[in-house]
Design a protein around this motif. Structure first.
Motif, PDB file in Angstrom:
ATOM      1  N   ARG A 279       0.845  -1.094  -0.046  1.00  0.00           N
ATOM      2  CA  ARG A 279      -0.064   0.154   0.106  1.00  0.00           C
ATOM      3  C   ARG A 279       0.966   1.294   0.158  1.00  0.00           C
ATOM      4  O   ARG A 279       0.631   2.347  -0.706  1.00  0.00           O
ATOM      5  CB  ARG A 279      -0.904   0.102   1.375  1.00  0.00           C
ATOM      6  CG  ARG A 279      -2.171  -1.186   1.015  1.00  0.00           C
ATOM      7  CD  ARG A 279      -3.045  -1.140   2.116  1.00  0.00           C
ATOM      8  NE  ARG A 279      -3.934  -2.034   2.356  1.00  0.00           N
ATOM      9  CZ  ARG A 279      -3.800  -3.200   3.242  1.00  0.00           C
ATOM     10  NH1 ARG A 279      -2.935  -3.130   4.061  1.00  0.00           N
ATOM     11  NH2 ARG A 279      -4.716  -4.134   2.933  1.00  0.00           N
TER      12      ARG A 279
ATOM     13  N   ASP B 269      -7.129  13.113  -5.408  1.00  0.00           N
ATOM     14  CA  ASP B 269      -7.743  11.588  -5.270  1.00  0.00           C
ATOM     15  C   ASP B 269      -6.881  10.797  -4.603  1.00  0.00           C
ATOM     16  O   ASP B 269      -7.247   9.910  -3.757  1.00  0.00           O
ATOM     17  CB  ASP B 269      -8.352  11.102  -6.715  1.00  0.00           C
ATOM     18  CG  ASP B 269      -9.988  10.587  -6.733  1.00  0.00           C
ATOM     19  OD1 ASP B 269     -10.658  11.506  -5.689  1.00  0.00           O
ATOM     20  OD2 ASP B 269     -10.331  10.230  -7.333  1.00  0.00           O
TER      21      ASP B 269
ATOM     22  N   TRP C  97      -7.802   8.804  -1.271  1.00  0.00           N
ATOM     23  CA  TRP C  97      -7.911   7.362  -1.117  1.00  0.00           C
ATOM     24  C   TRP C  97      -6.779   7.033   0.001  1.00  0.00           C
ATOM     25  O   TRP C  97      -6.867   5.890   0.498  1.00  0.00           O
ATOM     26  CB  TRP C  97      -7.804   6.742  -2.581  1.00  0.00           C
ATOM     27  CG  TRP C  97      -8.953   6.529  -3.321  1.00  0.00           C
ATOM     28  CD1 TRP C  97      -9.090   7.586  -4.400  1.00  0.00           C
ATOM     29  CD2 TRP C  97     -10.281   6.228  -3.022  1.00  0.00           C
ATOM     30  NE1 TRP C  97     -10.467   7.478  -4.799  1.00  0.00           N
ATOM     31  CE2 TRP C  97     -11.086   6.493  -4.065  1.00  0.00           C
ATOM     32  CE3 TRP C  97     -10.679   5.039  -2.237  1.00  0.00           C
ATOM     33  CZ2 TRP C  97     -12.549   5.952  -4.010  1.00  0.00           C
ATOM     34  CZ3 TRP C  97     -11.777   4.878  -1.956  1.00  0.00           C
ATOM     35  CH2 TRP C  97     -12.948   5.157  -3.237  1.00  0.00           C
TER      36      TRP C  97
ATOM     37  N   CYS D  83      -7.689   4.574   3.054  1.00  0.00           N
ATOM     38  CA  CYS D  83      -6.689   3.383   3.281  1.00  0.00           C
ATOM     39  C   CYS D  83      -6.536   3.328   4.992  1.00  0.00           C
ATOM     40  O   CYS D  83      -6.581   2.568   5.531  1.00  0.00           O
ATOM     41  CB  CYS D  83      -5.443   3.353   2.602  1.00  0.00           C
ATOM     42  SG  CYS D  83      -4.621   2.156   2.751  1.00  0.00           S
TER      43      CYS D  83
ATOM     44  N   GLU E  83      -5.081   1.499  -1.467  1.00  0.00           N
ATOM     45  CA  GLU E  83      -5.819   0.160  -1.731  1.00  0.00           C
ATOM     46  C   GLU E  83      -6.580   0.226  -2.805  1.00  0.00           C
ATOM     47  O   GLU E  83      -6.956  -0.530  -3.743  1.00  0.00           O
ATOM     48  CB  GLU E  83      -6.586  -0.184  -0.344  1.00  0.00           C
ATOM     49  CG  GLU E  83      -7.203  -1.559  -0.752  1.00  0.00           C
ATOM     50  CD  GLU E  83      -6.155  -2.938  -0.530  1.00  0.00           C
ATOM     51  OE1 GLU E  83      -6.755  -3.573  -1.519  1.00  0.00           O
ATOM     52  OE2 GLU E  83      -5.039  -2.740  -0.251  1.00  0.00           O
ATOM     53  N   GLU E  84      -7.159   1.382  -3.256  1.00  0.00           N
ATOM     54  CA  GLU E  84      -7.950   1.608  -4.467  1.00  0.00           C
ATOM     55  C   GLU E  84      -6.920   2.058  -5.520  1.00  0.00           C
ATOM     56  O   GLU E  84      -7.351   2.978  -6.139  1.00  0.00           O
ATOM     57  CB  GLU E  84      -9.036   2.912  -4.181  1.00  0.00           C
ATOM     58  CG  GLU E  84     -10.137   2.786  -5.123  1.00  0.00           C
ATOM     59  CD  GLU E  84     -11.152   1.694  -4.946  1.00  0.00           C
ATOM     60  OE1 GLU E  84     -11.739   1.517  -5.998  1.00  0.00           O
ATOM     61  OE2 GLU E  84     -11.395   1.286  -3.892  1.00  0.00           O
ATOM     62  N   TYR E  85      -6.338   1.195  -6.027  1.00  0.00           N
ATOM     63  CA  TYR E  85      -5.146   1.642  -6.798  1.00  0.00           C
ATOM     64  C   TYR E  85      -5.457   1.504  -8.452  1.00  0.00           C
ATOM     65  O   TYR E  85      -5.189   2.041  -9.113  1.00  0.00           O
ATOM     66  CB  TYR E  85      -3.984   0.739  -6.665  1.00  0.00           C
ATOM     67  CG  TYR E  85      -4.302  -0.935  -6.428  1.00  0.00           C
ATOM     68  CD1 TYR E  85      -4.552  -1.842  -7.615  1.00  0.00           C
ATOM     69  CD2 TYR E  85      -4.359  -1.344  -5.114  1.00  0.00           C
ATOM     70  CE1 TYR E  85      -4.796  -3.268  -7.379  1.00  0.00           C
ATOM     71  CE2 TYR E  85      -4.856  -2.801  -4.978  1.00  0.00           C
ATOM     72  CZ  TYR E  85      -5.018  -3.510  -6.083  1.00  0.00           C
ATOM     73  OH  TYR E  85      -5.336  -4.616  -5.919  1.00  0.00           O
ATOM     74  N   ASN E  86      -6.484   0.493  -8.651  1.00  0.00           N
ATOM     75  CA  ASN E  86      -7.172   0.232  -9.889  1.00  0.00           C
ATOM     76  C   ASN E  86      -7.666   1.622 -10.379  1.00  0.00           C
ATOM     77  O   ASN E  86      -7.568   2.183 -11.864  1.00  0.00           O
ATOM     78  CB  ASN E  86      -8.027  -1.012  -9.844  1.00  0.00           C
ATOM     79  CG  ASN E  86      -8.224  -1.332 -11.285  1.00  0.00           C
ATOM     80  OD1 ASN E  86      -7.050  -1.735 -12.203  1.00  0.00           O
ATOM     81  ND2 ASN E  86      -9.456  -1.553 -11.895  1.00  0.00           N
ATOM     82  N   TRP E  87      -8.623   2.231  -9.610  1.00  0.00           N
ATOM     83  CA  TRP E  87      -9.136   3.373 -10.055  1.00  0.00           C
ATOM     84  C   TRP E  87      -8.448   4.632 -10.345  1.00  0.00           C
ATOM     85  O   TRP E  87      -8.528   5.337 -11.432  1.00  0.00           O
ATOM     86  CB  TRP E  87      -9.943   3.929  -8.962  1.00  0.00           C
ATOM     87  CG  TRP E  87     -10.798   5.463  -8.808  1.00  0.00           C
ATOM     88  CD1 TRP E  87     -10.383   6.331  -8.136  1.00  0.00           C
ATOM     89  CD2 TRP E  87     -11.575   5.849  -9.951  1.00  0.00           C
ATOM     90  NE1 TRP E  87     -11.192   7.332  -8.377  1.00  0.00           N
ATOM     91  CE2 TRP E  87     -11.881   7.015  -9.496  1.00  0.00           C
ATOM     92  CE3 TRP E  87     -12.152   5.543 -10.941  1.00  0.00           C
ATOM     93  CZ2 TRP E  87     -12.570   8.094 -10.310  1.00  0.00           C
ATOM     94  CZ3 TRP E  87     -13.039   6.256 -11.647  1.00  0.00           C
ATOM     95  CH2 TRP E  87     -13.332   7.476 -11.342  1.00  0.00           C
TER      96      TRP E  87
ATOM     97  N   GLU F 222     -23.155  -0.596  -2.625  1.00  0.00           N
ATOM     98  CA  GLU F 222     -22.304   0.663  -2.541  1.00  0.00           C
ATOM     99  C   GLU F 222     -22.896   1.492  -1.698  1.00  0.00           C
ATOM    100  O   GLU F 222     -22.059   2.182  -0.954  1.00  0.00           O
ATOM    101  CB  GLU F 222     -22.185   1.419  -4.153  1.00  0.00           C
ATOM    102  CG  GLU F 222     -21.332   2.420  -4.115  1.00  0.00           C
ATOM    103  CD  GLU F 222     -21.494   3.429  -5.348  1.00  0.00           C
ATOM    104  OE1 GLU F 222     -20.916   4.339  -5.510  1.00  0.00           O
ATOM    105  OE2 GLU F 222     -22.276   2.752  -6.343  1.00  0.00           O
TER     106      GLU F 222
END
Length: 279
Positions: free
Chosen positions: A61, A95, A99, A103, A113-117, A230
């Motif tokens: 992370r 962002d 994020w 985390c 942790e929201e790495y793909n976005w 969500e």
């Protein structure tokens, strides 16, 4: 890392208003430039392989926080080439701060942790303009008539995202749409949004004049996902199998918990907003 790069990393952290502890993770991180270059190349050519490699590393992370800060710094040159203002650059990459704070809230450590976005940001495929984020995409739904306008499958539209943070006031929302109209010249002003904020059932847990419902009413809602959780994730910050286990710290949490305990749902919705068109 070269001195000039280090100074800009410092400026970047200040520009996105990253806290001291998270900033220190980035500034103190040790990685050889050759390793950074290899990882960046892998990210650009095979992001799935990149994420598998990095997330298999201890302390991933923090590594991702460092890497995406470096990717963002590298993206600055393209911002300058496109003559995009610095305030849009820093607002867009804020962002990373948002994020990293999520985390910390969820895992007790600053990182990502929201790495793909965040791929969208560093590839210059998403921009924050005021309160909202916008992303040009091809509409993948069926042909749909909104007012007098026909929205056709595969046409270019602007996908709207709502980052965490400030209140979603009508003035701020209107300001963002005005900025988008100026920024995305040549793209039809057709906005789509997929979010828990567009779920009509929120009328049961929010006051009629809430900012969320005012935002929702801008959109023609064409699809619902009743199974989405969500809304629960956003409202309660975690998911529980039994609604009785949810917190009741805010009026929204209390109302949402009561709804769920009485068999109600909180899903998500997809909507289209075309300024000047009404369904």
């Amino acid at each position: 890392m070269k001195g000039l790069d280090f100074m800009f990393i410092s400026e970047f952290c200040r520009g996105i208003r990253l806290g001291e502890e998270a900033s220190r993770i980035i500034l103190d991180f040790r990685m050889e430039e050759e390793e950074y270059a290899r990882l960046k190349q892998r990210f650009q050519t095979d992001c799935h392989s990149f994420f598998r490699q990095v997330t298999g590393t201890a302390g991933y992370r923090q590594m991702l926080l460092y890497l995406f800060a470096r990717f963002a710094v590298d993206a600055y040159e393209e911002y300058r080439i496109r003559e995009i203002e610095d305030n849009i650059y820093f607002d867009t990459f804020s962002d990373i701060r948002i994020w990293s704070e999520v985390c910390y809230r969820d895992y007790g450590e600053y990182g990502l942790e929201e790495y793909n976005w965040l791929q969208e940001h560093v590839r210059l495929q998403l921009f924050r303009l005021g309160r909202l984020q916008f992303q040009p995409i091809a509409y993948n739904g069926e042909n749909l008539k909104v007012g007098q306008r026909l929205v056709e499958k595969h046409q270019l539209v602007l996908n709207v995202h709502i980052p965490e943070g400030e209140p979603l006031t009508p003035d701020e929302v209107s300001h963002s749409f005005r900025l988008a109209r100026k920024f995305f010249r040549g793209i039809p002003m057709v906005y789509i949004c997929s979010s828990w904020l567009l779920y009509p059932g929120l009328e049961q847990v929010l006051m009629a004049e809430s900012n969320i419902l005012k935002f929702q009413r801008l959109f023609y809602i064409y699809e619902l996902n009743e199974a989405s959780r969500e809304a629960e994730q956003r409202i309660f910050r975690r998911l529980e199998a039994n609604p009785n286990d949810y917190a009741e710290e805010t009026s929204l949490q209390r109302a949402a918990k009561s709804l769920l305990n009485n068999g109600g749902r909180l899903g998500s919705g997809c909507g289209i907003y075309i300024p000047g068109e009404r369904d």
